[in-house]
Design a protein around this motif. Structure first.
Motif, PDB file in Angstrom:
ATOM      1  N   GLU A 191     -15.172  11.859   3.161  1.00  0.00           N
ATOM      2  CA  GLU A 191     -14.043  12.786   3.091  1.00  0.00           C
ATOM      3  C   GLU A 191     -12.752  12.108   3.508  1.00  0.00           C
ATOM      4  OE1 GLU A 191     -15.509  15.866   5.509  1.00  0.00           O
ATOM      5  OE2 GLU A 191     -16.791  16.737   3.953  1.00  0.00           O
ATOM      6  N   MET A 192     -12.828  11.228   4.488  1.00  0.00           N
ATOM      7  CA  MET A 192     -11.630  10.496   4.905  1.00  0.00           C
ATOM      8  C   MET A 192     -11.102   9.619   3.759  1.00  0.00           C
ATOM      9  SD  MET A 192     -12.629   9.351   8.827  1.00  0.00           S
ATOM     10  CE  MET A 192     -11.152   8.345   8.983  1.00  0.00           C
ATOM     11  N   GLU A 193     -12.025   8.975   2.998  1.00  0.00           N
ATOM     12  CA  GLU A 193     -11.612   8.148   1.865  1.00  0.00           C
ATOM     13  C   GLU A 193     -10.983   9.000   0.753  1.00  0.00           C
ATOM     14  OE1 GLU A 193     -11.552   4.905   1.594  1.00  0.00           O
ATOM     15  OE2 GLU A 193     -12.352   4.659   3.622  1.00  0.00           O
ATOM     16  N   GLU A 194     -11.593  10.159   0.505  1.00  0.00           N
ATOM     17  CA  GLU A 194     -11.045  11.057  -0.516  1.00  0.00           C
ATOM     18  C   GLU A 194      -9.651  11.535  -0.144  1.00  0.00           C
ATOM     19  OE1 GLU A 194     -13.773  14.204  -1.135  1.00  0.00           O
ATOM     20  OE2 GLU A 194     -15.334  12.957  -2.035  1.00  0.00           O
ATOM     21  N   ILE A 195      -9.465  11.900   1.119  1.00  0.00           N
ATOM     22  CA  ILE A 195      -8.160  12.358   1.587  1.00  0.00           C
ATOM     23  C   ILE A 195      -7.130  11.236   1.440  1.00  0.00           C
ATOM     24  CG2 ILE A 195      -6.856  13.017   3.649  1.00  0.00           C
ATOM     25  CD1 ILE A 195      -9.378  14.578   4.520  1.00  0.00           C
ATOM     26  N   LYS A 196      -7.538  10.042   1.782  1.00  0.00           N
ATOM     27  CA  LYS A 196      -6.636   8.889   1.671  1.00  0.00           C
ATOM     28  C   LYS A 196      -6.226   8.654   0.212  1.00  0.00           C
ATOM     29  CE  LYS A 196      -6.355   3.963   2.797  1.00  0.00           C
ATOM     30  NZ  LYS A 196      -7.097   2.786   3.363  1.00  0.00           N
ATOM     31  N   ALA A 197      -7.220   8.695  -0.704  1.00  0.00           N
ATOM     32  CA  ALA A 197      -6.930   8.481  -2.138  1.00  0.00           C
ATOM     33  C   ALA A 197      -6.050   9.596  -2.690  1.00  0.00           C
ATOM     34  CB  ALA A 197      -8.240   8.401  -2.920  1.00  0.00           C
ATOM     35  N   SER A 198      -6.338  10.837  -2.276  1.00  0.00           N
ATOM     36  CA  SER A 198      -5.550  11.979  -2.743  1.00  0.00           C
ATOM     37  C   SER A 198      -4.099  11.871  -2.289  1.00  0.00           C
ATOM     38  CB  SER A 198      -6.155  13.287  -2.251  1.00  0.00           C
ATOM     39  OG  SER A 198      -7.428  13.491  -2.821  1.00  0.00           O
ATOM     40  N   LYS A 199      -3.908  11.399  -1.059  1.00  0.00           N
ATOM     41  CA  LYS A 199      -2.543  11.233  -0.544  1.00  0.00           C
ATOM     42  C   LYS A 199      -1.790  10.161  -1.334  1.00  0.00           C
ATOM     43  CE  LYS A 199      -3.055  12.815   4.244  1.00  0.00           C
ATOM     44  NZ  LYS A 199      -3.013  12.420   5.688  1.00  0.00           N
ATOM     45  N   ILE A 200      -2.490   9.069  -1.676  1.00  0.00           N
ATOM     46  CA  ILE A 200      -1.856   8.001  -2.461  1.00  0.00           C
ATOM     47  C   ILE A 200      -1.468   8.512  -3.848  1.00  0.00           C
ATOM     48  CG2 ILE A 200      -2.270   5.783  -3.606  1.00  0.00           C
ATOM     49  CD1 ILE A 200      -4.036   5.026  -1.202  1.00  0.00           C
ATOM     50  N   GLU A 201      -2.419   9.218  -4.518  1.00  0.00           N
ATOM     51  CA  GLU A 201      -2.143   9.758  -5.849  1.00  0.00           C
ATOM     52  C   GLU A 201      -1.015  10.774  -5.804  1.00  0.00           C
ATOM     53  OE1 GLU A 201      -4.442  11.852  -9.651  1.00  0.00           O
ATOM     54  OE2 GLU A 201      -5.536  11.407  -7.785  1.00  0.00           O
ATOM     55  N   LEU A 202      -1.019  11.606  -4.778  1.00  0.00           N
ATOM     56  CA  LEU A 202       0.026  12.610  -4.638  1.00  0.00           C
ATOM     57  C   LEU A 202       1.391  11.949  -4.453  1.00  0.00           C
ATOM     58  CD1 LEU A 202       0.720  15.607  -4.407  1.00  0.00           C
ATOM     59  CD2 LEU A 202       0.267  15.457  -1.953  1.00  0.00           C
ATOM     60  N   THR A 203       1.425  10.902  -3.666  1.00  0.00           N
ATOM     61  CA  THR A 203       2.685  10.174  -3.438  1.00  0.00           C
ATOM     62  C   THR A 203       3.194   9.549  -4.734  1.00  0.00           C
ATOM     63  OG1 THR A 203       2.011   9.671  -1.163  1.00  0.00           O
ATOM     64  CG2 THR A 203       3.775   8.325  -2.109  1.00  0.00           C
ATOM     65  N   GLU A 204       2.267   8.976  -5.528  1.00  0.00           N
ATOM     66  CA  GLU A 204       2.654   8.351  -6.802  1.00  0.00           C
ATOM     67  C   GLU A 204       3.192   9.387  -7.789  1.00  0.00           C
ATOM     68  OE1 GLU A 204      -0.867   6.377  -8.069  1.00  0.00           O
ATOM     69  OE2 GLU A 204      -0.548   4.600  -6.810  1.00  0.00           O
ATOM     70  N   ARG A 205       2.527  10.534  -7.880  1.00  0.00           N
ATOM     71  CA  ARG A 205       2.977  11.574  -8.801  1.00  0.00           C
ATOM     72  C   ARG A 205       4.337  12.130  -8.372  1.00  0.00           C
ATOM     73  NH1 ARG A 205       2.315  11.562 -13.322  1.00  0.00           N
ATOM     74  NH2 ARG A 205       2.190  13.803 -13.743  1.00  0.00           N
ATOM     75  N   GLU A 206       4.552  12.247  -7.051  1.00  0.00           N
ATOM     76  CA  GLU A 206       5.843  12.710  -6.561  1.00  0.00           C
ATOM     77  C   GLU A 206       6.940  11.701  -6.914  1.00  0.00           C
ATOM     78  OE1 GLU A 206       4.988  13.335  -2.453  1.00  0.00           O
ATOM     79  OE2 GLU A 206       4.611  15.487  -2.710  1.00  0.00           O
ATOM     80  N   ALA A 207       6.612  10.398  -6.848  1.00  0.00           N
ATOM     81  CA  ALA A 207       7.579   9.359  -7.213  1.00  0.00           C
ATOM     82  C   ALA A 207       7.881   9.425  -8.717  1.00  0.00           C
ATOM     83  CB  ALA A 207       7.037   7.988  -6.836  1.00  0.00           C
ATOM     84  N   GLN A 208       6.832   9.633  -9.530  1.00  0.00           N
ATOM     85  CA  GLN A 208       7.035   9.766 -10.976  1.00  0.00           C
ATOM     86  C   GLN A 208       7.890  10.982 -11.303  1.00  0.00           C
ATOM     87  OE1 GLN A 208       3.212   9.844 -12.897  1.00  0.00           O
ATOM     88  NE2 GLN A 208       2.640   7.795 -12.203  1.00  0.00           N
ATOM     89  N   LEU A 209       7.627  12.066 -10.586  1.00  0.00           N
ATOM     90  CA  LEU A 209       8.396  13.284 -10.805  1.00  0.00           C
ATOM     91  C   LEU A 209       9.876  13.054 -10.501  1.00  0.00           C
ATOM     92  CD1 LEU A 209       8.532  16.296 -11.435  1.00  0.00           C
ATOM     93  CD2 LEU A 209       7.964  16.760  -9.053  1.00  0.00           C
ATOM     94  N   THR A 210      10.134  12.360  -9.439  1.00  0.00           N
ATOM     95  CA  THR A 210      11.521  12.052  -9.072  1.00  0.00           C
ATOM     96  C   THR A 210      12.196  11.203 -10.144  1.00  0.00           C
ATOM     97  OG1 THR A 210      10.963  12.133  -6.717  1.00  0.00           O
ATOM     98  CG2 THR A 210      12.998  10.991  -7.324  1.00  0.00           C
ATOM     99  N   ALA A 211      11.448  10.190 -10.653  1.00  0.00           N
ATOM    100  CA  ALA A 211      11.992   9.311 -11.698  1.00  0.00           C
ATOM    101  C   ALA A 211      12.252  10.094 -12.984  1.00  0.00           C
ATOM    102  CB  ALA A 211      11.026   8.156 -11.963  1.00  0.00           C
ATOM    103  N   GLN A 212      11.324  11.004 -13.334  1.00  0.00           N
ATOM    104  CA  GLN A 212      11.482  11.794 -14.552  1.00  0.00           C
ATOM    105  C   GLN A 212      12.662  12.756 -14.438  1.00  0.00           C
ATOM    106  OE1 GLN A 212       7.514  13.287 -14.619  1.00  0.00           O
ATOM    107  NE2 GLN A 212       6.711  11.591 -15.831  1.00  0.00           N
ATOM    108  N   ARG A 213      12.863  13.309 -13.273  1.00  0.00           N
ATOM    109  CA  ARG A 213      14.014  14.189 -13.074  1.00  0.00           C
ATOM    110  C   ARG A 213      15.329  13.405 -13.171  1.00  0.00           C
ATOM    111  NH1 ARG A 213      11.414  17.837  -8.201  1.00  0.00           N
ATOM    112  NH2 ARG A 213      10.704  19.571  -9.509  1.00  0.00           N
ATOM    113  N   THR A 214      15.308  12.185 -12.634  1.00  0.00           N
ATOM    114  CA  THR A 214      16.501  11.333 -12.719  1.00  0.00           C
ATOM    115  C   THR A 214      16.803  10.988 -14.176  1.00  0.00           C
ATOM    116  OG1 THR A 214      16.017  10.373 -10.549  1.00  0.00           O
ATOM    117  CG2 THR A 214      17.529   9.155 -11.980  1.00  0.00           C
ATOM    118  N   ALA A 215      15.741  10.620 -14.949  1.00  0.00           N
ATOM    119  CA  ALA A 215      15.912  10.280 -16.370  1.00  0.00           C
ATOM    120  C   ALA A 215      16.407  11.489 -17.154  1.00  0.00           C
ATOM    121  CB  ALA A 215      14.586   9.784 -16.946  1.00  0.00           C
ATOM    122  N   LEU A 216      15.892  12.668 -16.819  1.00  0.00           N
ATOM    123  CA  LEU A 216      16.304  13.882 -17.507  1.00  0.00           C
ATOM    124  C   LEU A 216      17.793  14.159 -17.283  1.00  0.00           C
ATOM    125  CD1 LEU A 216      15.656  16.420 -19.135  1.00  0.00           C
ATOM    126  CD2 LEU A 216      14.988  17.533 -17.005  1.00  0.00           C
TER     127      LEU A 216
END
Length: 464
Positions: A191-216
């Motif tokens: 569960e600790m590994e899953e939480i860690k991976a989920s946090k990394i993926e969530l951070t990446e998607r948030e970064a992509q979202l920010t970039a997409q909003r900037t491009a828009l």
């Protein structure tokens, strides 16, 4: 271009002057073809200024209508070129706006997807944290109990067994508890590994979202600027169309005056692009409809084989083209051999005019099939453009094997109908002045290899 045909001069002088003017125009076009669009605009603007200066000089000199018409036609020619460049800019601007709009739509879709992914990942992370906290708390309680009891409690637990059976039972219980403890620890680690991976993926998607909003935001800013630029170009195009129309009105006034003075009639300048495009579409449809109905003459072949019966037959309905000889026209108005306004007569005059009296005979320049016999009329019933016109798809081709079409315009009466076969020299109409005509004449066009206005050729090259 210059309207060279109004004066009653020898035809050789007219053709020579026409050729010289055409060559000078071609040399200018070749030079301009090497320019960038901005450089080309600059050259055209300079030419328009020179034409305006020339018109001013002619006004001061009280020059005749012919000289003014020449200068005005030259100006109109450059105005049309300028308008085409602006029109190209407008079309490019429309394409840019459409592309940016598509980019904005794609960015908005990507942002919506990213937001949904972030929402899903956040929910999964919350669930994983909740499960982890529950398992961790259970494991922590177990460790505390083991610490309080100490290792000796386990030995005492075994040694105080009443018999071997109880000992084995207690030993199995301890093994089971140990296994549960191990599984609990494994679950906590997973569960600790899953939480860690989920946090990394969530951070990446948030970064992509920010970039997409900037491009828009950038695309929307570009789109707003492009729309403003497009509106400016469209306004410029409309202004140039208005200027061109005004100049054409002036030129048509001069054409009418000269036609009345000389009796050499021609067409008025026409800038109704929608109407011309409509005619083009109609001709294209007719050409496609009759493409496989060309008739070949069999008399020559039959006579050569000595078959008199076959030789008496003039036509044979097949889909083969006549390869016995190439296209060579007779004059469309037998009574007139002189071209009074040639292929280079003035801007957009892509045919030859034969001045003739009203109701003169108009004949087929070669054998073929009538693919159009129609009237072009306005909503009020008046004639427009070619007026009462006829188009023939001929049996013979060019030397390269391309089909040939001829057009006869401004007729007073049409004597043939669509689908009718005609022979070379056969009477097909009586001349008139229907449509945008300054007076009775026959406007004659040659088109090859297609029936499109873009494929109009100089009829003089096919006449005797």
């Amino acid at each position: 271009m210059k309207l060279i045909s109004i004066f009653k001069k020898p035809i050789s002088v007219l053709l020579t002057f026409c050729f010289i003017f055409a060559m000078s125009e071609i040399s200018i076009y070749r030079a301009m073809a090497e320019f960038s669009p901005e450089e080309e605009k600059g050259v055209i603007e300079q030419k328009i200024k020179e034409a305006n200066n020339k018109l001013d000089e002619l006004d001061a000199e009280s020059a005749g209508a012919k000289e003014r018409l020449d200068a005005l036609n030259e100006k109109i020619n450059y105005l049309e070129q300028e308008m085409k460049l602006v029109d190209n800019d407008v079309e490019k601007g429309k394409a840019d706006v459409a592309s940016l709009q598509l980019d904005c739509e794609e960015n908005e879709k990507a942002i919506l997807t990213a937001e949904k992914d972030i929402e899903r990942l956040s929910a999964e992370l919350d669930t994983a944290n909740t499960q982890f906290n529950e398992n961790y708390e259970a494991y922590r309680q177990r460790l505390r109990a083991m610490y309080i009891s100490g290792d000796t409690s386990i030995v005492a637990f075994l040694l105080t067994s009443n018999d071997i059976s109880q000992l084995l039972t207690r030993l199995e219980m301890l093994r089971s508890i140990s296994k549960k403890d191990s599984e609990l620890l494994d679950n906590i680690q997973s569960e600790m590994e899953e939480i860690k991976a989920s946090k990394i993926e969530l951070t990446e998607r948030e970064a992509q979202l920010t970039a997409q909003r900037t491009a828009l935001l950038k695309n929307k800013e570009k789109l707003e600027k492009s729309i403003i630029a497009l509106e400016e170009k469209q306004n410029s195009l409309n202004e140039k169309k208005t200027n061109l129309s005004a100049e054409m009105v002036g030129a048509n006034t001069l054409i009418k005056k000269l036609s009345e003075e000389t009796g050499y009639y021609t067409e008025f300048l026409e800038d109704n692009r929608e109407s011309l495009d409509e005619i083009d579409r109609k001709l294209a449809a007719a050409a496609s409809k009759y493409a496989d109905t060309v008739v070949t003459t069999t008399a020559t072949t039959a006579a050569a084989s000595g078959n008199n019966e076959a030789a008496s037959s003039t036509t044979d309905s097949t889909t083969k083209k006549n390869t016995n000889s190439y296209i060579h026209f007779t004059y469309p108005v037998p009574s007139q051999k002189m071209i009074t306004c040639g292929f280079y007569g003035y801007p957009n005059h892509n045919g030859c005019d034969f001045a003739c009296s009203l109701n003169s005979n108009v004949v087929a320049a070669e054998s073929g099939t009538v693919i159009i016999s129609d009237d072009l009329v306005n909503e009020d019933g008046s004639y427009r453009s070619y007026g009462r016109y006829i188009v023939i798809l001929h049996d013979k081709t060019t030397k390269s094997g391309d089909p040939v079409y001829t057009l006869y315009a401004h007729n007073a009466v049409r004597l043939v109908s669509e689908g009718q076969r005609v022979k070379k020299g056969q009477l097909i109409a009586y001349s008139g002045s229907t449509g945008n005509s300054s007076g009775p004449h026959c406007h004659f066009e040659v088109r090859t290899p297609t029936a499109s206005s873009a494929d109009r050729k100089n009829p003089a090259e096919y006449l005797p």
